[in-house]
Design a protein around this motif. Structure first.
Motif, PDB file in Angstrom:
ATOM      1  N   ASN A 117      16.481   0.490  -7.002  1.00 20.34           N
ATOM      2  CA  ASN A 117      15.784   1.470  -7.825  1.00 20.34           C
ATOM      3  C   ASN A 117      16.019   2.827  -7.167  1.00 20.34           C
ATOM      4  N   ASP A 118      17.032   3.539  -7.635  1.00 16.36           N
ATOM      5  CA  ASP A 118      17.435   4.785  -6.985  1.00 16.36           C
ATOM      6  C   ASP A 118      16.373   5.872  -7.088  1.00 16.36           C
ATOM      7  N   ALA A 119      15.679   5.930  -8.212  1.00 16.79           N
ATOM      8  CA  ALA A 119      14.629   6.939  -8.365  1.00 16.79           C
ATOM      9  C   ALA A 119      13.499   6.691  -7.367  1.00 16.79           C
ATOM     10  N   ALA A 120      13.138   5.432  -7.179  1.00 12.17           N
ATOM     11  CA  ALA A 120      12.097   5.100  -6.211  1.00 12.17           C
ATOM     12  C   ALA A 120      12.560   5.391  -4.793  1.00 12.17           C
ATOM     13  N   ALA A 121      13.840   5.176  -4.530  1.00 15.02           N
ATOM     14  CA  ALA A 121      14.387   5.439  -3.198  1.00 15.02           C
ATOM     15  C   ALA A 121      14.256   6.906  -2.825  1.00 15.02           C
ATOM     16  N   GLU A 122      14.353   7.783  -3.816  1.00 15.98           N
ATOM     17  CA  GLU A 122      14.212   9.215  -3.555  1.00 15.98           C
ATOM     18  C   GLU A 122      12.793   9.556  -3.098  1.00 15.98           C
ATOM     19  N   VAL A 123      11.821   8.792  -3.547  1.00 17.57           N
ATOM     20  CA  VAL A 123      10.419   9.052  -3.202  1.00 17.57           C
ATOM     21  C   VAL A 123      10.049   8.400  -1.867  1.00 17.57           C
ATOM     22  N   TYR A 124      10.689   7.307  -1.521  1.00 12.36           N
ATOM     23  CA  TYR A 124      10.320   6.465  -0.379  1.00 12.36           C
ATOM     24  C   TYR A 124      10.080   7.278   0.897  1.00 12.36           C
ATOM     25  N   GLY A 125      11.003   8.128   1.244  1.00 17.43           N
ATOM     26  CA  GLY A 125      10.875   8.917   2.469  1.00 17.43           C
ATOM     27  C   GLY A 125      10.564  10.374   2.217  1.00 17.43           C
ATOM     28  N   SER A 126       9.962  10.690   1.085  1.00 15.35           N
ATOM     29  CA  SER A 126       9.707  12.084   0.716  1.00 15.35           C
ATOM     30  C   SER A 126       8.628  12.697   1.592  1.00 15.35           C
ATOM     31  N   GLU A 127       8.412  13.985   1.419  1.00 17.57           N
ATOM     32  CA  GLU A 127       7.496  14.747   2.278  1.00 17.57           C
ATOM     33  C   GLU A 127       6.133  14.072   2.372  1.00 17.57           C
ATOM     34  N   GLY A 128       5.663  13.913   3.591  1.00 20.67           N
ATOM     35  CA  GLY A 128       4.373  13.294   3.835  1.00 20.67           C
ATOM     36  C   GLY A 128       4.440  11.813   4.146  1.00 20.67           C
ATOM     37  N   ALA A 129       5.616  11.206   3.978  1.00 20.54           N
ATOM     38  CA  ALA A 129       5.723   9.764   4.192  1.00 20.54           C
ATOM     39  C   ALA A 129       5.516   9.386   5.651  1.00 20.54           C
TER      40      ALA A 129
END
Length: 284
Positions: free
Chosen positions: A193-205
């Protein structure tokens, strides 16, 4: 296929394989369905694997809020899985990007981890990441491979610009570029899930100082397994990740890339089995 409900109501899928003491398994990718893990080199002969499809991947539901794909927010899903299984403490294995999720879980719930296995884990949660130099140094170890000359320029281009990814670089992630590796690699697109992968390590993770401080209080034994040919992480980076835990040891699998259970299943499963041998996960 068992399912359970996350705290926000998202239905999550669990794939159960093998017999023996339970071993909870977190996939990498990030955000790749757990199917790519297979039987983890035959661990199913002696362990009952509980492979989690993270939300929005595999057979798990897509969450109402895409922000819940962030790694730190997935910790609640792992805790919900432990409760679903009725385990007071659990043996936990995580691969690649899933290693950061496992570290955050161990930092938040150290009393719930019996033993932890980190397989070619990228330690983003500790503020460490493979550099381009790391990856190039590992790639140059493959000079003798027949595919090297055609793949190395594309690998350099990908490191300069991730948008330039070309599947021709795939052999660099495998210790053996054989039929099994090709099939494993070919399945990746439909499993991720490429869209989810973009969020996985996003700011605040990640909050590396806080995570390191919390892991210093985690007494569970930890095995950090690296592949000798892997560029992310290289063995030196894996050893540095092990230093974040009070009771950790690192081991390097000869001739292995990022998916060591494919490169030498017997070596891989023997190491993991030996480490887990004394770890019984008592039930609540």
């Amino acid at each position: 296929m068992p399912t359970f409900t996350a705290p926000d109501g998202t239905r999550l899928a669990l794939h159960v394989r093998g017999e023996g003491p339970p071993l909870v398994v977190l996939p990498g990718g990030p955000m790749r369905a757990s199917a790519y893990l297979g039987d983890l080199g035959g661990l199913t002969d002696r362990r009952r694997l509980h492979l989690l499809d993270l939300r929005g991947t595999g057979d798990s539901e897509v969450p109402a809020d895409p922000a819940t794909y962030r790694c730190d927010r997935l910790v609640d899903d792992v805790e919900a899985l432990r409760r679903h299984l009725g385990l007071e403490r659990m043996d936990l294995l995580a691969h690649s990007a899933g290693g950061s999720l496992a570290m955050l879980y161990a930092a938040r719930h150290p009393e719930r981890v019996a033993r932890l296995v980190l397989v070619t884990a990228i330690p983003w949660a500790l503020g460490c990441r493979p550099t381009a130099e790391d990856r190039l140094a590992a790639a140059r170890l493959r000079r003798g491979e027949p595919w090297f000359a055609g793949a190395f320029p594309a690998f350099e281009a990908w490191l300069r610009d991730p948008a330039e990814y070309d599947p021709v670089v795939s052999p660099f992630f495998h210790g053996r570029w054989d039929a099994a590796a090709r099939a494993h690699d070919a399945a990746a697109d439909e499993q991720c899930n490429d869209a989810a992968a973009e969020v996985y390590g996003s700011e605040g993770a990640y909050d590396p100082p806080a995570t390191r401080a919390a892991l210093a209080r985690c007494t569970a034994p930890v095995l950090v397994l690296a592949g000798a040919l892997d560029g992310g992480p290289r063995p030196d980076l894996a050893r540095r990740a092990a230093e974040a835990f009070p009771d950790a040891r690192s081991v390097v699998q000869p001739g292995a890339g990022h998916y060591p259970w494919l490169d030498d299943p017997e070596w891989f499963s023997a190491q993991v089995d030996a480490f887990l041998a004394g770890a019984a996960a008592p039930r609540e």
